[in-house]
Design a protein around this motif. Structure first.
Motif, PDB file in Angstrom:
ATOM      1  N   ASP A 161      41.983  44.709  38.000  1.00  0.00           N
ATOM      2  CA  ASP A 161      42.055  43.289  38.328  1.00  0.00           C
ATOM      3  C   ASP A 161      41.310  42.449  37.296  1.00  0.00           C
ATOM      4  OD1 ASP A 161      39.468  43.883  39.014  1.00  0.00           O
ATOM      5  OD2 ASP A 161      39.646  43.335  41.128  1.00  0.00           O
ATOM      6  N   GLY A 162      41.108  43.010  36.109  1.00  0.00           N
ATOM      7  CA  GLY A 162      40.569  42.246  34.993  1.00  0.00           C
ATOM      8  C   GLY A 162      39.061  42.183  34.899  1.00  0.00           C
ATOM      9  N   GLN A 163      38.352  42.793  35.849  1.00  0.00           N
ATOM     10  CA  GLN A 163      36.891  42.721  35.828  1.00  0.00           C
ATOM     11  C   GLN A 163      36.326  44.003  35.222  1.00  0.00           C
ATOM     12  OE1 GLN A 163      35.161  41.018  39.509  1.00  0.00           O
ATOM     13  NE2 GLN A 163      37.273  40.771  40.215  1.00  0.00           N
ATOM     14  N   ASP A 164      36.604  44.188  33.929  1.00  0.00           N
ATOM     15  CA  ASP A 164      36.281  45.438  33.245  1.00  0.00           C
ATOM     16  C   ASP A 164      34.798  45.776  33.284  1.00  0.00           C
ATOM     17  OD1 ASP A 164      38.758  44.286  32.346  1.00  0.00           O
ATOM     18  OD2 ASP A 164      38.851  45.857  30.837  1.00  0.00           O
ATOM     19  N   LYS A 165      33.948  44.758  33.354  1.00  0.00           N
ATOM     20  CA  LYS A 165      32.505  45.005  33.268  1.00  0.00           C
ATOM     21  C   LYS A 165      31.886  45.357  34.618  1.00  0.00           C
ATOM     22  CE  LYS A 165      31.890  42.117  29.168  1.00  0.00           C
ATOM     23  NZ  LYS A 165      31.248  40.912  28.592  1.00  0.00           N
ATOM     24  N   GLN A 166      32.640  45.237  35.707  1.00  0.00           N
ATOM     25  CA  GLN A 166      32.108  45.588  37.024  1.00  0.00           C
ATOM     26  C   GLN A 166      32.295  47.082  37.252  1.00  0.00           C
ATOM     27  OE1 GLN A 166      33.480  43.244  40.336  1.00  0.00           O
ATOM     28  NE2 GLN A 166      32.676  44.687  41.844  1.00  0.00           N
ATOM     29  N   ARG A 216      49.540  47.892  36.552  1.00  0.00           N
ATOM     30  CA  ARG A 216      48.086  47.841  36.745  1.00  0.00           C
ATOM     31  C   ARG A 216      47.468  46.554  36.221  1.00  0.00           C
ATOM     32  NH1 ARG A 216      45.781  53.792  34.904  1.00  0.00           N
ATOM     33  NH2 ARG A 216      46.539  54.991  36.692  1.00  0.00           N
ATOM     34  N   ARG A 217      48.133  45.909  35.260  1.00  0.00           N
ATOM     35  CA  ARG A 217      47.540  44.734  34.603  1.00  0.00           C
ATOM     36  C   ARG A 217      48.540  43.581  34.587  1.00  0.00           C
ATOM     37  NH1 ARG A 217      43.351  45.917  30.714  1.00  0.00           N
ATOM     38  NH2 ARG A 217      42.754  48.114  30.741  1.00  0.00           N
ATOM     39  N   LYS A 218      48.152  42.456  35.121  1.00  0.00           N
ATOM     40  CA  LYS A 218      49.031  41.283  35.120  1.00  0.00           C
ATOM     41  C   LYS A 218      49.139  40.680  33.721  1.00  0.00           C
ATOM     42  CE  LYS A 218      49.943  41.593  39.438  1.00  0.00           C
ATOM     43  NZ  LYS A 218      51.254  42.163  39.828  1.00  0.00           N
TER      44      LYS A 218
END
Length: 364
Positions: free
Chosen positions: A122-127, A292-294
């Motif tokens: 969901d684009g929050q690679d750093k979490q 998996r990626r928008k």
């Protein structure tokens, strides 16, 4: 026929408490696959399994059926992704079932996917969802956990050395010490040694021996050999769309994502310079991780069974020419990476055509 095609296998097709917590109740790989949408004319999404076979890997019967299908098209083993986080296991149920039930009768090996899990989808690679930590004490516990798999008669071995892959050796701060420990424990258990393969994808060309490994494995698609961007086939149109996209006037799918020609990528990898070390080759039938990626998805357009067959033939010939018979492994990415549009398993559009192409390419 000594050459052994080995298909990489993703076990994320059953629910686990961690995914229920991190994503949603009942999450599996199918959750993303079913949400996929076509983003432009001719864009093949969603990928629908043949006969709507959205299977559940909590049943070992599913893997028995998969193994029978794979073997009928010449696949001689599965390489299972294995998730170990300081003793915390994820998605281990299919492998545990396979070990306990002694079925299916399918050769297999394991690949330690040793990256952190993050909210990349969901684009929050750093979490970070679960983090990888390393220590020699944990390395010993890890090899002790792996021993029952290595001792299984189905486990793939070369000269009485269990074949074990590691996704990113460079992330382990003491990898050479870990390898020395693993090899010593394998010998104590009665093996001649381990046959260690490092997966080569994120970093350019590291000699496996520098990390104590026996060989490298090409992970296709290789980010260094992407081939030609599809949009650049008409450069003026590409430039105009880029200007409009960057100015915010008109969003362009081609500039929100990374879209390449499958044929161009295949040509690039076939002509890839030979490594100075032992290096197993890898092929993939198709790739599109937009499920998996928008945005910022990677897609390879124009994949056809005939192109895949030619690529398989070339890599099979490379393998036969450069490896002794006992080492002739050719990896396929993947058996069932549905969320990345990368699967040999039959779908509604192509049926078994890619499996047929694999078999023909190997036999040629």
């Amino acid at each position: 026929m000594p050459l052994k095609p080995i298909a990489i296998y993703l076990p994320q097709y059953h629910t686990i408490p961690e995914n229920d917590e991190w994503w949603q109740k009942g999450f599996t790989e199918w959750t993303n696959v079913k949400k996929a949408e076509s983003q432009f004319t001719g864009h093949y999404q969603p990928h629908i399994p043949l006969n709507n076979n959205y299977y559940d890997l909590s049943s070992n019967q599913v893997m028995e059926e998969q193994a029978a299908l794979a073997k009928s098209f010449g696949i001689e083993g599965f390489c299972f992704y294995h998730y170990w986080f300081t003793g915390h296991l994820l998605l281990e149920k299919p492998l545990h079932n396979m070990l306990a039930e002694k079925k299916p009768d399918m050769p297999f090996c394991m690949c330690w996917a040793n990256e952190n899990w993050t909210r990349t989808w969901d684009g929050q690679d750093k979490q970070v969802l679960i983090e990888q930590h390393y220590s020699l004490d944990d390395d010993k516990k890890h090899i002790e956990y792996l021993m029952p798999f290595f001792k299984d008669e189905r486990y793939i071995k070369i000269d009485n050395k269990p074949v074990f892959l590691m996704y990113r050796t460079e992330l382990h701060p003491n990898i050479k010490e870990a390898v020395a420990l693993w090899r010593a424990e394998a010998k104590k258990a009665g093996f001649d040694d381990l046959y260690l393969i490092r997966v080569e994808n994120h970093l350019k060309e590291i000699n496996p021996a520098d990390h104590g490994f026996d060989a490298g494995m090409e992970f296709a698609p290789d980010s260094g050999y992407k081939g030609r961007k599809v949009a650049k086939s008409n450069f003026m149109k590409y430039l105009i769309n880029k200007i409009l996209h960057n100015s915010g006037i008109k969003k362009s799918v081609h500039h929100q994502n990374f879209i390449y020609s499958y044929q161009s990528m295949v040509n690039s990898l076939i002509n890839k310079p030979k490594r100075a070390y032992k290096y197993f080759r890898c092929v993939f039938p198709s790739w599109d991780n937009s499920a998996r990626r928008k945005i910022h998805a990677t897609m390879y357009l124009g994949s056809k069974p005939s192109i895949f067959q030619h690529w398989v033939k070339e890599m099979a010939n490379f393998t036969r020419k450069n490896f002794e018979e006992k080492e002739q492994l050719l990896f396929i990415n993947a058996w069932n990476e549905w969320g990345e549009g990368c699967h040999l398993e039959p779908d509604e559009k192509h049926g078994t055509q890619y499996l047929e192409a694999l078999k023909k390419g190997i036999e040629e």
